[in-house]
Design an enzyme around this catalytic site. Structure first.
Site, PDB file in Angstrom:
ATOM      1  N   LYS A   1       1.338  -0.811 -16.028  1.00 28.52           N
ATOM      2  CA  LYS A   1       1.713  -0.812 -17.447  1.00 28.52           C
ATOM      3  C   LYS A   1       1.684  -2.231 -18.011  1.00 28.52           C
ATOM      4  O   LYS A   1       1.609  -2.421 -19.206  1.00 28.52           O
ATOM      5  CB  LYS A   1       3.099  -0.195 -17.625  1.00 28.52           C
ATOM      6  CG  LYS A   1       4.166  -0.919 -16.840  1.00 28.52           C
ATOM      7  CD  LYS A   1       5.459  -0.156 -16.783  1.00 28.52           C
ATOM      8  CE  LYS A   1       6.358  -0.731 -15.709  1.00 28.52           C
ATOM      9  NZ  LYS A   1       6.769   0.153 -14.676  1.00 28.52           N
TER      10      LYS A   1
ATOM     11  N   LYS B   1      -4.354  -3.423  -9.461  1.00 31.09           N
ATOM     12  CA  LYS B   1      -3.738  -2.090  -9.534  1.00 31.09           C
ATOM     13  C   LYS B   1      -3.549  -1.667 -10.997  1.00 31.09           C
ATOM     14  O   LYS B   1      -3.330  -2.519 -11.867  1.00 31.09           O
ATOM     15  CB  LYS B   1      -2.410  -2.061  -8.769  1.00 31.09           C
ATOM     16  CG  LYS B   1      -1.254  -2.659  -9.497  1.00 31.09           C
ATOM     17  CD  LYS B   1       0.078  -2.304  -8.874  1.00 31.09           C
ATOM     18  CE  LYS B   1       1.144  -2.991  -9.727  1.00 31.09           C
ATOM     19  NZ  LYS B   1       2.485  -2.883  -9.300  1.00 31.09           N
TER      20      LYS B   1
ATOM     21  N   LYS C   1       5.957 -11.522 -11.208  1.00 28.19           N
ATOM     22  CA  LYS C   1       6.542 -11.347 -12.544  1.00 28.19           C
ATOM     23  C   LYS C   1       7.127 -12.651 -13.058  1.00 28.19           C
ATOM     24  O   LYS C   1       6.993 -12.972 -14.234  1.00 28.19           O
ATOM     25  CB  LYS C   1       7.625 -10.261 -12.529  1.00 28.19           C
ATOM     26  CG  LYS C   1       7.053  -8.864 -12.471  1.00 28.19           C
ATOM     27  CD  LYS C   1       8.081  -7.817 -12.865  1.00 28.19           C
ATOM     28  CE  LYS C   1       7.510  -6.416 -12.722  1.00 28.19           C
ATOM     29  NZ  LYS C   1       8.499  -5.372 -12.863  1.00 28.19           N
TER      30      LYS C   1
HETATM   31  P1  TYM Z   1       7.482   1.687 -10.975  1.00 28.92           P
HETATM   32  O1  TYM Z   1       8.286   2.258 -12.076  1.00 28.92           O
HETATM   33  O2  TYM Z   1       6.736   0.417 -11.221  1.00 28.92           O
HETATM   34  O3  TYM Z   1       6.439   2.738 -10.443  1.00 28.92           O
HETATM   35  C1  TYM Z   1       6.815   4.059 -10.100  1.00 28.92           C
HETATM   36  C2  TYM Z   1       6.033   4.538  -8.892  1.00 28.92           C
HETATM   37  O4  TYM Z   1       4.625   4.505  -9.154  1.00 28.92           O
HETATM   38  C3  TYM Z   1       3.957   3.801  -8.111  1.00 28.92           C
HETATM   39  N1  TYM Z   1       2.777   3.113  -8.687  1.00 28.92           N
HETATM   40  C4  TYM Z   1       1.534   3.234  -8.209  1.00 28.92           C
HETATM   41  N2  TYM Z   1       1.025   3.940  -7.182  1.00 28.92           N
HETATM   42  C5  TYM Z   1      -0.304   3.859  -6.979  1.00 28.92           C
HETATM   43  N3  TYM Z   1      -1.150   3.116  -7.754  1.00 28.92           N
HETATM   44  C6  TYM Z   1      -0.671   2.388  -8.781  1.00 28.92           C
HETATM   45  N4  TYM Z   1      -1.500   1.685  -9.546  1.00 28.92           N
HETATM   46  C7  TYM Z   1       0.734   2.433  -9.061  1.00 28.92           C
HETATM   47  N5  TYM Z   1       1.513   1.844  -9.998  1.00 28.92           N
HETATM   48  C8  TYM Z   1       2.770   2.283  -9.758  1.00 28.92           C
HETATM   49  C9  TYM Z   1       4.978   2.817  -7.593  1.00 28.92           C
HETATM   50  O5  TYM Z   1       4.669   2.384  -6.295  1.00 28.92           O
HETATM   51  C10 TYM Z   1       6.241   3.648  -7.642  1.00 28.92           C
HETATM   52  O6  TYM Z   1       6.349   4.471  -6.510  1.00 28.92           O
HETATM   53  N6  TYM Z   1      10.905  -0.475  -8.094  1.00 28.92           N
HETATM   54  C11 TYM Z   1      10.311   0.790  -8.430  1.00 28.92           C
HETATM   55  C12 TYM Z   1      11.308   1.797  -8.976  1.00 28.92           C
HETATM   56  C13 TYM Z   1      12.472   2.050  -8.083  1.00 28.92           C
HETATM   57  C14 TYM Z   1      12.462   2.814  -6.879  1.00 28.92           C
HETATM   58  C15 TYM Z   1      13.807   2.800  -6.429  1.00 28.92           C
HETATM   59  C16 TYM Z   1      11.466   3.483  -6.175  1.00 28.92           C
HETATM   60  C17 TYM Z   1      13.742   1.631  -8.279  1.00 28.92           C
HETATM   61  N7  TYM Z   1      14.537   2.087  -7.299  1.00 28.92           N
HETATM   62  C18 TYM Z   1      14.166   3.445  -5.232  1.00 28.92           C
HETATM   63  C19 TYM Z   1      11.850   4.125  -4.995  1.00 28.92           C
HETATM   64  C20 TYM Z   1      13.158   4.105  -4.538  1.00 28.92           C
HETATM   65  C21 TYM Z   1       9.277   0.561  -9.514  1.00 28.92           C
HETATM   66  O7  TYM Z   1       9.328  -0.386 -10.245  1.00 28.92           O
HETATM   67  O8  TYM Z   1       8.387   1.523  -9.665  1.00 28.92           O
END
Ligand code: TYM
Length: 333
Positions: free
Chosen positions: A200, A197, A114
């Site tokens: 967004k 992957k 990022k």
């Molecule tokens: P975020 O908001 O980017 O994504 C949410 C969840 O979706 C999963 N994900 C995917 N899984 C499979 N294929 C993909 N292409 C794909 N894109 C996204 C992510 O792995 C995630 O599980 N840092 C985290 C949010 C967070 C969090 C936490 C998660 C903050 N605190 C504590 C677990 C526990 C995030 O940015 O996810």
């Protein structure tokens, strides 16, 4: 006997969740909530590590919570809340910042990606300390399991390291969590660029399937998905990333096995596979979209639900934070 604890969350940083979020996380969550004492959080404080429009952020925070419920998270069973409603997240994140090495945080690949994309001057320090806020989320609830997609594995590993470090410096305080990542569905790929992957923040939206988009738009995107010119429908991640991604999507949403799909589509063209995938995506997303819209039409009721859950979350989180402060000699009221 009390159930094991689960914590997970998503950022409200887009107008809709996408298929990667749905398959990598949400569909696991809905299954796991039966066997775990589950905390599902909308992590709005994480979202502001990159610029957000204030009105949009507020709306997207509610919309993300609504999509959790619409996809099957039961607010009677699970604690579904908004991160900013529980101030202990920001407080514990600060403590964890002081226990994290600068080099250690610099090695987080998501930060590297990022910050490269935005450039050093436009990347906030918040983007750098993002993983410690995530560690705080998890550790506050004594979570054992953290169901996420593959891209979050490194952050959960850091959380484990920080928990162990704290426990050995200040005495046993945190439960050491583990990432729960389902092998086949850990990474859903962009339909236009099937080695990257689904995200967004992809350069174009052609390969991104959004839960709240019009079904026709998603259907078109599936029909235009990049495949290859080999013309056989079989799973081979290396040689056939596009076809393999479509098969994975069908496998999860249609509750099928890859083998049964390979047999079903033997001798048939990619158009047939795409049509079938488009249909199963539509069948999955349409009711979620409808239910989300219903929930969003009564924001007061949604807020009431979220605030109620925040009370419960706050109780657990504050008890952990109190233990942390006591262990470290930080005076509290
Ligand atoms: P975020 O908001 O980017 O994504 C949410 C969840 O979706 C999963 N994900 C995917 N899984 C499979 N294929 C993909 N292409 C794909 N894109 C996204 C992510 O792995 C995630 O599980 N840092 C985290 C949010 C967070 C969090 C936490 C998660 C903050 N605190 C504590 C677990 C526990 C995030 O940015 O996810």
């Amino acid at each position: 006997m009390s159930k094991p604890i689960l914590f997970s969350g998503m950022q409200p940083s887009s107008d809709s969740l996408h298929l990667g979020n749905y398959i990598g996380a949400l569909s696991q969550w809905t299954q796991m909530q039966e066997d775990f004492d589950a905390f599902f959080c909308v992590v709005n404080l994480h979202a502001i590590t990159v610029p957000q429009d204030p009105a949009e952020l507020a709306q997207r925070t509610r919309a993300t919570a609504a999509q959790y419920i619409a996809a099957g998270i039961d607010p009677q069973k699970s604690t579904l809340f908004v991160q900013s409603h529980v101030s202990a997240h920001a407080e514990l994140a600060w403590v964890l910042n002081t226990l994290t090495g600068f080099g250690e945080a610099s090695r987080m690949t998501q930060f590297k990606d990022k910050s490269q994309r935005y450039g050093a001057d436009s990347s906030s320090v918040g983007l750098f300390t993002y993983p410690m806020l995530m560690a705080a989320d998890i550790l506050l609830y004594n979570a054992e399991a953290v169901p996420v997609g593959e891209d979050q594995r490194q952050h959960v590993e850091l959380t484990r390291d920080l928990a162990q470090r704290f426990n050995s410096c200040f005495g046993d305080t945190f439960v050491v969590p583990r990432a729960q990542i389902q092998k086949e569905t850990a990474k859903i790929f962009d339909l236009q660029n099937p080695t990257a992957k689904m995200s967004k923040s992809a350069d174009t939206e052609g390969g991104l399937l959004k839960v709240l988009d019009e079904p026709k738009a998603n259907q078109k995107k599936v029909m235009r998905a990049v495949t290859d010119d080999d013309m056989t429908i079989r799973f081979d991640r290396e040689a056939k990333p596009g076809v393999s991604n479509l098969l994975t999507i069908y496998q999860v949403l249609g509750d099928r096995t890859i083998e049964s799909l390979e047999t079903e589509f033997e001798g048939r063209g990619y158009g047939d596979l795409k049509k079938a995938v488009a249909e199963v995506v539509g069948d999955t997303f349409t009711p979620v979209k409808q239910r989300t819209e219903e929930l969003l039409s009564d924001p007061a009721e949604l807020d009431r639900l979220l605030l109620g859950a925040a009370d419960r979350a706050n109780e657990v989180a504050q008890a952990t934070l109190d233990r942390v402060y006591d262990a470290m000699g930080i005076l509290r009221r």
